[in-house]
Design a protein around this motif. Structure first.
Motif, mmCIF file in Angstrom:
data_model
loop_
_atom_site.group_PDB
_atom_site.id
_atom_site.type_symbol
_atom_site.label_atom_id
_atom_site.label_comp_id
_atom_site.label_asym_id
_atom_site.label_seq_id
_atom_site.Cartn_x
_atom_site.Cartn_y
_atom_site.Cartn_z
ATOM 1 N N HIS A 95 0.862 -1.188 0.000
ATOM 2 C CA HIS A 95 0.000 0.000 0.000
ATOM 3 C C HIS A 95 0.893 1.231 0.000
ATOM 4 N N ASP A 96 1.060 1.830 -1.161
ATOM 5 C CA ASP A 96 1.928 2.989 -1.280
ATOM 6 C C ASP A 96 1.223 4.243 -0.795
ATOM 7 N N ASP A 100 -2.177 12.720 -1.762
ATOM 8 C CA ASP A 100 -3.555 13.140 -1.525
ATOM 9 C C ASP A 100 -4.218 12.338 -0.406
ATOM 10 N N GLN A 101 -3.465 11.484 0.253
ATOM 11 C CA GLN A 101 -4.012 10.608 1.283
ATOM 12 C C GLN A 101 -3.625 11.124 2.669
ATOM 13 N N HIS A 102 -4.596 11.150 3.574
ATOM 14 C CA HIS A 102 -4.280 11.547 4.940
ATOM 15 C C HIS A 102 -3.486 10.435 5.606
ATOM 16 N N VAL A 103 -2.531 10.807 6.435
ATOM 17 C CA VAL A 103 -1.677 9.821 7.092
ATOM 18 C C VAL A 103 -2.499 8.845 7.932
ATOM 19 N N ILE A 104 -3.568 9.335 8.551
ATOM 20 C CA ILE A 104 -4.447 8.455 9.333
ATOM 21 C C ILE A 104 -5.015 7.344 8.448
ATOM 22 N N ASP A 105 -5.516 7.716 7.278
ATOM 23 C CA ASP A 105 -6.108 6.726 6.378
ATOM 24 C C ASP A 105 -5.052 5.743 5.875
ATOM 25 N N SER A 254 3.898 22.420 3.966
ATOM 26 C CA SER A 254 3.413 21.049 4.176
ATOM 27 C C SER A 254 1.941 20.947 3.804
ATOM 28 N N SER A 255 1.471 19.712 3.611
ATOM 29 C CA SER A 255 0.133 19.496 3.077
ATOM 30 C C SER A 255 -0.904 19.246 4.180
ATOM 31 N N PRO A 256 -1.885 20.139 4.335
ATOM 32 C CA PRO A 256 -2.953 19.882 5.300
ATOM 33 C C PRO A 256 -3.805 18.682 4.899
ATOM 34 N N GLU A 257 -3.835 18.381 3.605
ATOM 35 C CA GLU A 257 -4.591 17.218 3.141
ATOM 36 C C GLU A 257 -4.048 15.939 3.765
ATOM 37 N N SER A 258 -2.763 15.945 4.072
ATOM 38 C CA SER A 258 -2.127 14.780 4.682
ATOM 39 C C SER A 258 -2.032 14.883 6.200
ATOM 40 N N TRP A 259 -1.902 16.125 6.732
ATOM 41 C CA TRP A 259 -1.498 16.269 8.120
ATOM 42 C C TRP A 259 -2.453 17.032 9.020
ATOM 43 N N ALA A 260 -3.409 17.774 8.496
ATOM 44 C CA ALA A 260 -4.280 18.568 9.361
ATOM 45 C C ALA A 260 -5.242 17.673 10.139
ATOM 46 N N PRO A 261 -5.627 18.085 11.371
ATOM 47 C CA PRO A 261 -6.645 17.335 12.103
ATOM 48 C C PRO A 261 -7.906 17.189 11.263
#
Length: 317
Positions: A95-96, A100-105, A254-261
């Motif tokens: 799973h790369d 565009d993917q949030h770190v949580i997901d 940095s990307s909020p799409e990946s890192w923002a709450p």
């Protein structure tokens, strides 16, 4: 749960954890290092783990999973040349990570591949009553009014290219105090205390220096006490969200799409530029971020006003 020692105390009050294993990374003599490693893995194996889940992709955590003695070990497949690492696991997930993917997901995808699912996709931190009581004492000692709502402002980051600028924070804090009638707590680490003190000195009444006055765990309790958090893309932003405090994250490269709450009332503010987010350490990795230099007071204030429903004085809703 095995985590770096600096974060271990954040999990002390988690009701579903039986043990927190602190992984240290400090300098030791060769003999002391060997003795520490032997004791560490002896303690780990005494738990008689059946399953080890590695949410990281490095070698250290893979070795930890292997030496835990767990008969089933799952992790992400590594295609970066360290293929020996893959052999330490009994099951791997290809799973790369994509920008565009949030770190949580991304992390939960590993669990979901093995049928471990959850509807709760945002981190939550529990804070014990003893820590909350300690914060009440700290605020009283600092002379913070218990009748005013509290706003935490964290201007600092380990990475200076993520910082908005002290002059801008001074202006923002003065506006928060005047417009909403709140008490503003400037937060940060012990090494940032002098920088925080300069901000507080120039802001005047209604602003207090709490930088370096808490451990990481009691910092969580402090942020839980606050009505609102505003600050850089940092650990503080995520801790505030995890204890249920509304956040406004100031993002640069940095990307909020990946890192923002995720979800709820949390918001971010970021300069609209073609190159944002570049995901670099400042413009061309220069440690200077034009997107933050050009982010204006009005842009941040407007987001706060919208987030707070336009309510002012003077008293945040």
């Amino acid at each position: 749960m095995a985590v770096w020692d600096k974060a271990a105390e954040l999990l002390e009050d988690c009701s579903w954890l039986d043990q927190v294993v602190a992984v240290t990374k400090r300098s030791r003599s060769r003999w002391d290092a060997l003795r520490f490693q032997v004791d560490f893995f002896r303690t780990l194996r005494s738990s008689h783990c059946d399953l080890a889940i590695d949410l990281r992709s490095g070698t250290r955590s893979a070795i930890l999973a292997f030496l835990s003695g767990a008969s089933q070990r799952i992790g992400f497949y590594a295609a970066d040349g360290k293929l020996w690492r893959n052999r330490l696991f009994t099951s791997l997930v290809h799973h790369d990570y994509t920008p565009d993917q949030h770190v949580i997901d991304y992390l939960l995808a590993l669990l979901e591949a093995f049928g471990i699912t959850t509807n709760q996709r945002s981190p939550e931190l529990a804070v014990a009553a003893t820590k909350q009581e300690a914060i009440r004492g700290l605020l009283e000692e600092a002379g913070v009014s218990q009748e005013k709502k509290l706003v935490a402002v964290q201007p600092f980051s380990l990475w200076h290219y993520k910082e908005w600028g002290e002059e801008k924070y001074i202006s923002l804090i003065r506006w928060l105090v005047a417009e909403y009638g709140v008490a503003v707590l400037v937060t940060g680490s012990a090494v940032e205390r002098e920088r925080a003190e300069e901000i507080v000195r120039r802001c005047g009444a209604g602003c207090y220096n709490l930088a370096g006055k808490t451990s990481l765990a009691t910092y969580a309790a402090l942020l839980q006490k606050c009505h609102f958090f505003v600050g850089v893309d940092s650990a503080g932003l995520h801790i505030a969200a995890a204890v249920g405090t509304v956040t406004l994250g100031i993002f640069g490269p940095s990307s909020p799409e990946s890192w923002a709450p995720k979800g709820g009332p949390h918001r971010i503010v970021q300069k609209k530029m073609d190159c944002v987010p570049c995901r670099q350490k400042g413009c061309d990795n220069s440690e200077k971020s034009r997107c933050l230099d050009e982010l204006t007071q009005d842009e941040v204030r407007s987001m706060i006003a919208a987030q707070q429903g336009g309510n002012s004085a003077k008293g945040v809703s």
